[in-house]
Design a protein around this motif. Sequence first.
Motif, PDB file in Angstrom:
ATOM      1  N   LEU A 123       0.825  -1.206   0.000  1.00  0.00           N
ATOM      2  CA  LEU A 123       0.000   0.000   0.000  1.00  0.00           C
ATOM      3  C   LEU A 123       0.863   1.262   0.000  1.00  0.00           C
ATOM      4  CD1 LEU A 123      -2.811  -1.016   2.519  1.00  0.00           C
ATOM      5  CD2 LEU A 123      -3.068  -0.637   0.060  1.00  0.00           C
ATOM      6  N   ILE A 124       1.917   1.258   0.791  1.00  0.00           N
ATOM      7  CA  ILE A 124       2.802   2.426   0.845  1.00  0.00           C
ATOM      8  C   ILE A 124       3.517   2.617  -0.489  1.00  0.00           C
ATOM      9  CG2 ILE A 124       4.893   3.340   1.931  1.00  0.00           C
ATOM     10  CD1 ILE A 124       3.883   2.062   4.557  1.00  0.00           C
ATOM     11  N   ASP A 125       3.992   1.521  -1.074  1.00  0.00           N
ATOM     12  CA  ASP A 125       4.646   1.611  -2.379  1.00  0.00           C
ATOM     13  C   ASP A 125       3.680   2.120  -3.447  1.00  0.00           C
ATOM     14  OD1 ASP A 125       6.940   0.666  -1.230  1.00  0.00           O
ATOM     15  OD2 ASP A 125       6.796  -1.355  -2.068  1.00  0.00           O
ATOM     16  N   GLU A 126       2.459   1.624  -3.410  1.00  0.00           N
ATOM     17  CA  GLU A 126       1.471   2.053  -4.400  1.00  0.00           C
ATOM     18  C   GLU A 126       1.101   3.514  -4.199  1.00  0.00           C
ATOM     19  OE1 GLU A 126      -1.370   1.756  -7.583  1.00  0.00           O
ATOM     20  OE2 GLU A 126       0.534   0.812  -7.036  1.00  0.00           O
ATOM     21  N   SER A 127       1.024   3.950  -2.957  1.00  0.00           N
ATOM     22  CA  SER A 127       0.733   5.351  -2.685  1.00  0.00           C
ATOM     23  C   SER A 127       1.826   6.240  -3.274  1.00  0.00           C
ATOM     24  CB  SER A 127       0.618   5.584  -1.174  1.00  0.00           C
ATOM     25  OG  SER A 127       0.223   6.907  -0.888  1.00  0.00           O
ATOM     26  N   GLN A 128       3.070   5.819  -3.122  1.00  0.00           N
ATOM     27  CA  GLN A 128       4.163   6.612  -3.681  1.00  0.00           C
ATOM     28  C   GLN A 128       4.128   6.606  -5.207  1.00  0.00           C
ATOM     29  OE1 GLN A 128       8.090   5.725  -2.173  1.00  0.00           O
ATOM     30  NE2 GLN A 128       8.783   7.755  -2.734  1.00  0.00           N
ATOM     31  N   ARG A 129       3.773   5.475  -5.797  1.00  0.00           N
ATOM     32  CA  ARG A 129       3.679   5.408  -7.258  1.00  0.00           C
ATOM     33  C   ARG A 129       2.591   6.346  -7.777  1.00  0.00           C
ATOM     34  NH1 ARG A 129       0.857   3.654 -11.267  1.00  0.00           N
ATOM     35  NH2 ARG A 129      -0.811   2.937  -9.890  1.00  0.00           N
ATOM     36  N   VAL A 130       1.422   6.316  -7.135  1.00  0.00           N
ATOM     37  CA  VAL A 130       0.319   7.181  -7.549  1.00  0.00           C
ATOM     38  C   VAL A 130       0.693   8.649  -7.352  1.00  0.00           C
ATOM     39  CG1 VAL A 130      -2.061   7.855  -7.018  1.00  0.00           C
ATOM     40  CG2 VAL A 130      -1.444   5.429  -7.139  1.00  0.00           C
ATOM     41  N   THR A 134       3.673  10.009  -7.289  1.00  0.00           N
ATOM     42  CA  THR A 134       4.694  10.437  -8.245  1.00  0.00           C
ATOM     43  C   THR A 134       4.065  10.770  -9.590  1.00  0.00           C
ATOM     44  OG1 THR A 134       6.386   9.091  -7.149  1.00  0.00           O
ATOM     45  CG2 THR A 134       6.825   9.765  -9.421  1.00  0.00           C
ATOM     46  N   GLY A 135       3.115   9.948 -10.021  1.00  0.00           N
ATOM     47  CA  GLY A 135       2.433  10.229 -11.279  1.00  0.00           C
ATOM     48  C   GLY A 135       1.696  11.554 -11.243  1.00  0.00           C
ATOM     49  N   LYS A 136       1.015  11.833 -10.142  1.00  0.00           N
ATOM     50  CA  LYS A 136       0.286  13.099 -10.025  1.00  0.00           C
ATOM     51  C   LYS A 136       1.242  14.279  -9.883  1.00  0.00           C
ATOM     52  CE  LYS A 136      -4.030  11.245  -8.206  1.00  0.00           C
ATOM     53  NZ  LYS A 136      -5.075  11.324  -7.160  1.00  0.00           N
ATOM     54  N   ARG A 137       2.348  14.061  -9.189  1.00  0.00           N
ATOM     55  CA  ARG A 137       3.323  15.141  -9.011  1.00  0.00           C
ATOM     56  C   ARG A 137       3.910  15.547 -10.354  1.00  0.00           C
ATOM     57  NH1 ARG A 137       4.236  19.124  -7.056  1.00  0.00           N
ATOM     58  NH2 ARG A 137       5.589  19.719  -5.338  1.00  0.00           N
ATOM     59  N   ARG A 138       4.165  14.571 -11.200  1.00  0.00           N
ATOM     60  CA  ARG A 138       4.716  14.875 -12.521  1.00  0.00           C
ATOM     61  C   ARG A 138       3.700  15.619 -13.386  1.00  0.00           C
ATOM     62  NH1 ARG A 138       7.615   8.973 -13.593  1.00  0.00           N
ATOM     63  NH2 ARG A 138       9.546   9.420 -12.436  1.00  0.00           N
ATOM     64  N   LYS A 139       2.437  15.303 -13.197  1.00  0.00           N
ATOM     65  CA  LYS A 139       1.396  15.974 -13.983  1.00  0.00           C
ATOM     66  C   LYS A 139       1.148  17.389 -13.478  1.00  0.00           C
ATOM     67  CE  LYS A 139      -3.409  15.513 -15.511  1.00  0.00           C
ATOM     68  NZ  LYS A 139      -4.623  14.657 -15.476  1.00  0.00           N
ATOM     69  N   TYR A 140       1.030  17.527 -12.159  1.00  0.00           N
ATOM     70  CA  TYR A 140       0.729  18.836 -11.569  1.00  0.00           C
ATOM     71  C   TYR A 140       2.004  19.441 -10.986  1.00  0.00           C
ATOM     72  CZ  TYR A 140      -3.955  16.889 -12.009  1.00  0.00           C
ATOM     73  OH  TYR A 140      -5.104  16.314 -12.500  1.00  0.00           O
ATOM     74  N   ALA A 141       2.962  19.697 -11.849  1.00  0.00           N
ATOM     75  CA  ALA A 141       4.280  20.153 -11.402  1.00  0.00           C
ATOM     76  C   ALA A 141       4.352  21.657 -11.186  1.00  0.00           C
ATOM     77  CB  ALA A 141       5.344  19.735 -12.415  1.00  0.00           C
TER      78      ALA A 141
END
Length: 334
Positions: free
Chosen positions: A251-258, A260-267
């Motif tokens: 769950l923690i790994d998946e939270s970081q993956r999600v 990171t994807g949003k951070r790259r989009k909303y930079a």
Amino acid sequence: MKFMPMPASTTPVSITIATRDWDYLTPLVLGDVTSSRLSVKVDRVATLIPDLCTDPNYDAAEVSFSRYVSAMASGRDTVVGIPCFIMRGFRHRCIITVSDSPLVRLSDLAGKRIGVTGWRDSGNTWTRAALRREGVGVEDAYWFAGRLTSEHPVADRLDGFGRPGRIEAAPGERPMMELLAQGELDAVFTPFMPDGFFGPASGFRQVLRDFRAAERAYFADVGYVPGMHLVAVKAVLAREHPWLPQELARLIDESQRVWTGKRRKYADTSPWILEELLHAGRDLPASWNASGLPANRRMIEDFVTELHAQGILTEPISAEALFPFDARSRATAA
């Protein structure tokens, strides 16, 4: 990373975990990342809880890597560590000095007076390891442990490792940033930059002006980003639900993956965060923050070696002994 199969159940197991306010846990906190078997409530805390085993409020927590290793080496196995390193970071950037200091290399710290926020802290252990790689060992400098600023509490930061003339408490328990500014310290190790550091007239800087280059070279050599804190659960809970530690890590790994994807989009939340995201994406492999024993074995073994070399650990301990649940679950899966 393989995970233990979980038994069928209609009601998820509910746990509460205490962690620092890491932004990448936002998807987990908001419920964007979920599990049919495990319900996780994240309680954000300012400082790590002192003892997960005896704390009635938490089932799991972010814990110090150094203190976890010491506890396991002494036979205290009341919590189960998960090789899910919730706090990682290079430490070359964590050595600061005054702006007009002549210090520009880690080797320049030989014979100097260095302040640390806690002697056995995981981050400071890794920072001393970086110095040791440049020929500056514990015996090659003078060390002072104390609070970073006046806003931090006076506490025992030597933790039993003080030695007169080599490792001592900060003079008069004065804040180390004050001692640094007044020339009574040459450098300070700090995991978090003090208030005002980011301003143009702070009067302080990193010892390494190009710490990114040093950290890239370090990664090219060792192949990992050092871990300071890991996730642990109470041993009684892990014994009752053997699948739970790895499901929590997932769950923690998946939270970081999600995240990171949003951070790259909303930079656009910061003018130059995109540059940092590009560097991280191109300079590091996608697995740089992977959980699990195989992905972190060298880092774990190097950390144990450092704890022993620095006199914090009496005898080394194996990675399997530190993370028995992870080792057993992989043997079962195989």
